[in-house]
Motif scaffolding. Structure first.
Motif, PDB file in Angstrom:
ATOM      1  N   SER A 264      95.152 132.560 -58.571  1.00 18.86           N
ATOM      2  CA  SER A 264      95.054 133.495 -57.451  1.00 18.86           C
ATOM      3  C   SER A 264      93.671 133.441 -56.800  1.00 18.86           C
ATOM      4  CB  SER A 264      95.374 134.924 -57.912  1.00 18.86           C
ATOM      5  OG  SER A 264      94.371 135.435 -58.758  1.00 18.86           O
ATOM      6  N   VAL A 265      92.641 133.125 -57.602  1.00 20.82           N
ATOM      7  CA  VAL A 265      91.301 132.946 -57.034  1.00 20.82           C
ATOM      8  C   VAL A 265      91.295 131.726 -56.122  1.00 20.82           C
ATOM      9  CG1 VAL A 265      88.871 132.495 -57.548  1.00 20.82           C
ATOM     10  CG2 VAL A 265      90.186 134.040 -59.012  1.00 20.82           C
ATOM     11  N   ALA A 266      91.939 130.647 -56.585  1.00 16.07           N
ATOM     12  CA  ALA A 266      92.050 129.444 -55.757  1.00 16.07           C
ATOM     13  C   ALA A 266      92.859 129.724 -54.501  1.00 16.07           C
ATOM     14  CB  ALA A 266      92.701 128.320 -56.558  1.00 16.07           C
ATOM     15  N   SER A 267      93.928 130.521 -54.653  1.00 14.12           N
ATOM     16  CA  SER A 267      94.744 130.885 -53.498  1.00 14.12           C
ATOM     17  C   SER A 267      93.900 131.626 -52.466  1.00 14.12           C
ATOM     18  CB  SER A 267      95.921 131.764 -53.939  1.00 14.12           C
ATOM     19  OG  SER A 267      96.672 132.213 -52.825  1.00 14.12           O
TER      20      SER A 267
ATOM     21  N   LEU B  85      77.877 117.805 -60.852  1.00 17.22           N
ATOM     22  CA  LEU B  85      77.160 117.922 -62.126  1.00 17.22           C
ATOM     23  C   LEU B  85      76.913 119.381 -62.487  1.00 17.22           C
ATOM     24  CD1 LEU B  85      75.677 116.502 -64.462  1.00 17.22           C
ATOM     25  CD2 LEU B  85      73.605 116.525 -63.054  1.00 17.22           C
ATOM     26  N   LEU B  86      76.483 120.168 -61.517  1.00 14.63           N
ATOM     27  CA  LEU B  86      76.225 121.586 -61.769  1.00 14.63           C
ATOM     28  C   LEU B  86      77.519 122.322 -62.097  1.00 14.63           C
ATOM     29  CD1 LEU B  86      74.311 123.994 -61.852  1.00 14.63           C
ATOM     30  CD2 LEU B  86      74.600 124.239 -59.379  1.00 14.63           C
ATOM     31  N   GLY B  87      78.584 122.065 -61.335  1.00 18.81           N
ATOM     32  CA  GLY B  87      79.865 122.707 -61.602  1.00 18.81           C
ATOM     33  C   GLY B  87      80.403 122.340 -62.972  1.00 18.81           C
ATOM     34  N   GLY B  88      80.281 121.059 -63.346  1.00 17.57           N
ATOM     35  CA  GLY B  88      80.738 120.622 -64.661  1.00 17.57           C
ATOM     36  C   GLY B  88      79.943 121.272 -65.781  1.00 17.57           C
ATOM     37  N   ALA B  89      78.627 121.392 -65.600  1.00 23.27           N
ATOM     38  CA  ALA B  89      77.778 122.016 -66.616  1.00 23.27           C
ATOM     39  C   ALA B  89      78.122 123.493 -66.792  1.00 23.27           C
ATOM     40  CB  ALA B  89      76.306 121.853 -66.236  1.00 23.27           C
ATOM     41  N   ILE B  90      78.410 124.176 -65.686  1.00 20.31           N
ATOM     42  CA  ILE B  90      78.769 125.594 -65.754  1.00 20.31           C
ATOM     43  C   ILE B  90      80.075 125.770 -66.520  1.00 20.31           C
ATOM     44  CG2 ILE B  90      79.534 127.576 -64.389  1.00 20.31           C
ATOM     45  CD1 ILE B  90      77.570 126.663 -62.206  1.00 20.31           C
TER      46      ILE B  90
ATOM     47  N   PHE C 292      78.113 135.591 -55.009  1.00 23.00           N
ATOM     48  CA  PHE C 292      77.926 136.886 -55.671  1.00 23.00           C
ATOM     49  C   PHE C 292      78.971 137.903 -55.209  1.00 23.00           C
ATOM     50  CE2 PHE C 292      76.216 141.206 -55.582  1.00 23.00           C
ATOM     51  CZ  PHE C 292      75.972 141.405 -56.939  1.00 23.00           C
ATOM     52  N   LEU C 293      79.221 137.955 -53.908  1.00 16.47           N
ATOM     53  CA  LEU C 293      80.171 138.938 -53.385  1.00 16.47           C
ATOM     54  C   LEU C 293      81.578 138.710 -53.945  1.00 16.47           C
ATOM     55  CD1 LEU C 293      79.029 139.166 -49.653  1.00 16.47           C
ATOM     56  CD2 LEU C 293      78.725 140.892 -51.436  1.00 16.47           C
ATOM     57  N   ILE C 294      82.008 137.452 -53.985  1.00 17.71           N
ATOM     58  CA  ILE C 294      83.337 137.157 -54.533  1.00 17.71           C
ATOM     59  C   ILE C 294      83.374 137.515 -56.020  1.00 17.71           C
ATOM     60  CG2 ILE C 294      85.037 135.344 -54.995  1.00 17.71           C
ATOM     61  CD1 ILE C 294      83.953 133.870 -52.529  1.00 17.71           C
TER      62      ILE C 294
ATOM     63  N   ILE D 114      79.872 140.176 -64.615  1.00 12.18           N
ATOM     64  CA  ILE D 114      79.674 139.739 -63.220  1.00 12.18           C
ATOM     65  C   ILE D 114      79.038 138.356 -63.200  1.00 12.18           C
ATOM     66  CG2 ILE D 114      78.489 140.223 -61.046  1.00 12.18           C
ATOM     67  CD1 ILE D 114      78.735 143.175 -61.620  1.00 12.18           C
ATOM     68  N   SER D 115      78.091 138.114 -64.126  1.00  8.65           N
ATOM     69  CA  SER D 115      77.445 136.802 -64.172  1.00  8.65           C
ATOM     70  C   SER D 115      78.459 135.715 -64.519  1.00  8.65           C
ATOM     71  CB  SER D 115      76.298 136.805 -65.189  1.00  8.65           C
ATOM     72  OG  SER D 115      76.787 136.987 -66.517  1.00  8.65           O
ATOM     73  N   SER D 116      79.411 136.030 -65.406  1.00  2.69           N
ATOM     74  CA  SER D 116      80.442 135.054 -65.767  1.00  2.69           C
ATOM     75  C   SER D 116      81.325 134.730 -64.570  1.00  2.69           C
ATOM     76  CB  SER D 116      81.302 135.594 -66.916  1.00  2.69           C
ATOM     77  OG  SER D 116      80.530 135.806 -68.072  1.00  2.69           O
ATOM     78  N   TRP D 117      81.733 135.763 -63.843  1.00  3.40           N
ATOM     79  CA  TRP D 117      82.572 135.537 -62.667  1.00  3.40           C
ATOM     80  C   TRP D 117      81.784 134.845 -61.564  1.00  3.40           C
ATOM     81  CZ3 TRP D 117      87.405 135.240 -63.142  1.00  3.40           C
ATOM     82  CH2 TRP D 117      88.103 136.056 -64.032  1.00  3.40           C
ATOM     83  N   PHE D 118      80.512 135.184 -61.440  1.00  4.34           N
ATOM     84  CA  PHE D 118      79.634 134.526 -60.472  1.00  4.34           C
ATOM     85  C   PHE D 118      79.637 133.019 -60.718  1.00  4.34           C
ATOM     86  CE2 PHE D 118      75.302 132.967 -59.468  1.00  4.34           C
ATOM     87  CZ  PHE D 118      75.246 133.253 -58.114  1.00  4.34           C
ATOM     88  N   LEU D 119      79.499 132.636 -61.990  1.00  3.82           N
ATOM     89  CA  LEU D 119      79.478 131.221 -62.344  1.00  3.82           C
ATOM     90  C   LEU D 119      80.853 130.574 -62.157  1.00  3.82           C
ATOM     91  CD1 LEU D 119      77.249 131.422 -65.545  1.00  3.82           C
ATOM     92  CD2 LEU D 119      76.612 130.401 -63.355  1.00  3.82           C
ATOM     93  N   LEU D 120      81.902 131.309 -62.520  1.00 10.57           N
ATOM     94  CA  LEU D 120      83.250 130.751 -62.372  1.00 10.57           C
ATOM     95  C   LEU D 120      83.609 130.566 -60.897  1.00 10.57           C
ATOM     96  CD1 LEU D 120      85.642 129.824 -64.081  1.00 10.57           C
ATOM     97  CD2 LEU D 120      86.627 132.098 -63.807  1.00 10.57           C
ATOM     98  N   VAL D 121      83.159 131.483 -60.056  1.00 19.05           N
ATOM     99  CA  VAL D 121      83.395 131.350 -58.615  1.00 19.05           C
ATOM    100  C   VAL D 121      82.701 130.092 -58.090  1.00 19.05           C
ATOM    101  CG1 VAL D 121      82.815 132.327 -56.359  1.00 19.05           C
ATOM    102  CG2 VAL D 121      83.826 133.772 -58.122  1.00 19.05           C
TER     103      VAL D 121
END
Length: 264
Positions: free
Chosen positions: A114-117, A141-146, A194-196, A230-237
Motif C-alpha cells: 500500500s505504501v508503494a501504491s 548502495l544507500l537503499g541497499g544498506a538501509i 520525513f513527512l511520509i 518514525i526513524s524506521s519508517w523514515f528509512l523504509l520510505v
C-alpha cells in the motif's frame, strides 16, 4: 489566501485519491475487528479483501499493470522483512489463520504494498519529477544498506543513525517537483521522506489499535507506538522511494529507446 486554500484543497484531494489502498486496508482492519465469519480467520479475511481490492484497482484503471508489478515487488520485500522480524520477536501476529507463513499472515505484505501504491499514485497524479538526483550507484548502495540494516542490526552494530546522517549529503540537492492544479511546487527530498514516514507512523498507531499486529509493549493492552519507530519508517520510505524512482528511470530509458528505434 484564496489561492492558497484552492491549492491546499486540490493537493488534499490528490493525496486522498493516492491513499485509496491504505485507507481500504485500515477500513478492513476496523471492520474485521467486529465482523466474525465462522470458519474464516480474521487474517484470512483481510487477505481476501486485499486481493479483491487489488483486482478492483487494476480493473478500474486506478492502477496500471506496470504499477501492479511495482506493488508486487514491495509485497515480496515486505513479506521477507516481516518473516524475519517476527522470527526475531520484534512484533507478532497472535491470531490463527490458514494464510500464515512462518507465523506471518500473507495480508501483511499488502501493508508494504500500500505504501508503494501511494507512491505510484502520487507520482502520477501530482506529476512528480526529481532534480539533482544522486548518481544511480550511490542511491542504490544507500537503499541497499538501509534495507540490509533492518536485518543485520539484530546481530551486528545498528548503523541506522549513520545511514540517516548519510541521507542528507546524498540527497541534499535533490528536489521533488510536483503539480498542484496548474502550478509547479517543490520541496527538499529529505523533507518529503520525513513527512511520509511521520504519517505512516500515525497509520501504524491506528493499525495496532485495531489489532493488525502488536509490539512487545502492547501484549497486555494497546499503547502508542514508540516515537523511535518514525526513524524506521523514515528509512523504509527512503528504500521505497529509491526503488520507485529507479524503476521510473528504467521505464523512461526504455520508452526513449523505443521512440528512437521507431524514428530509425
Amino acid at each position: 489566501m484564496i489561492r492558497a486554500i484552492r491549492l491546499l484543497l486540490h493537493f488534499a484531494y490528490q493525496e486522498a485519491m493516492s491513499c485509496l489502498f491504505p485507507v481500504f486496508i485500515f477500513a478492513s482492519l476496523a471492520l474485521s475487528k467486529f465482523v466474525i465469519i465462522p470458519g474464516l480467520g480474521r487474517y484470512d479475511l483481510l487477505l481476501l479483501l486485499c486481493l479483491f481490492f487489488q483486482v478492483v484497482m487494476v480493473k478500474s484503471g486506478l492502477e496500471s499493470k506496470d504499477e501492479l508489478k511495482v506493488i508486487t515487488v514491495f509485497h515480496l520485500i515486505g513479506l521477507a522483512l516481516e518473516i524475519f522480524k517476527v522470527h526475531m520477536g520484534s512484533w507478532g501476529y497472535p491470531e490463527a489463520a490458514y494464510s500464515k507463513v512462518f507465523g506471518v499472515p500473507l495480508y501483511s505484505g499488502f501493508m508494504y504494498a500500500s505504501v508503494a501504491s501511494y507512491l505510484c499514485q502520487a507520482w502520477r497524479r501530482l506529476d512528480v519529477t526529481l532534480t539533482a538526483w544522486p548518481k544511480q550507484w550511490l542511491a542504490v548502495l544507500l537503499g541497499g544498506a538501509i534495507y540490509l540494516n533492518f536485518f543485520t542490526h539484530h546481530f551486528l552494530v545498528d548503523i541506522r543513525w549513520l545511514l540517516m546522517s548519510a541521507i542528507f549529503p546524498v540527497f541534499w540537492r535533490t528536489r521533488v517537483h510536483f503539480r498542484v492544479a496548474e502550478e509547479r511546487l517543490w520541496m527538499p527530498l529529505p523533507l518529503a521522506y520525513f513527512l511520509i514516514g511521520f504519517f505512516i507512523w500515525i497509520a501504524e498507531n491506528i493499525a495496532t489499535f485495531f489489532g493488525a499486529w502488536y509490539y512487545p509493549n502492547q501484549r497486555d493492552g494497546w499503547e502508542i507506538v514508540h516515537l523511535s519507530k518514525i526513524s524506521s519508517w523514515f528509512l523504509l520510505v527512503i528504500v521505497s522511494f529509491i526503488i520507485v524512482a529507479q524503476l521510473k528511470h528504467v521505464k523512461s530509458m526504455r520508452s526513449s529507446f523505443s521512440g528512437n528505434q521507431k524514428n530509425l
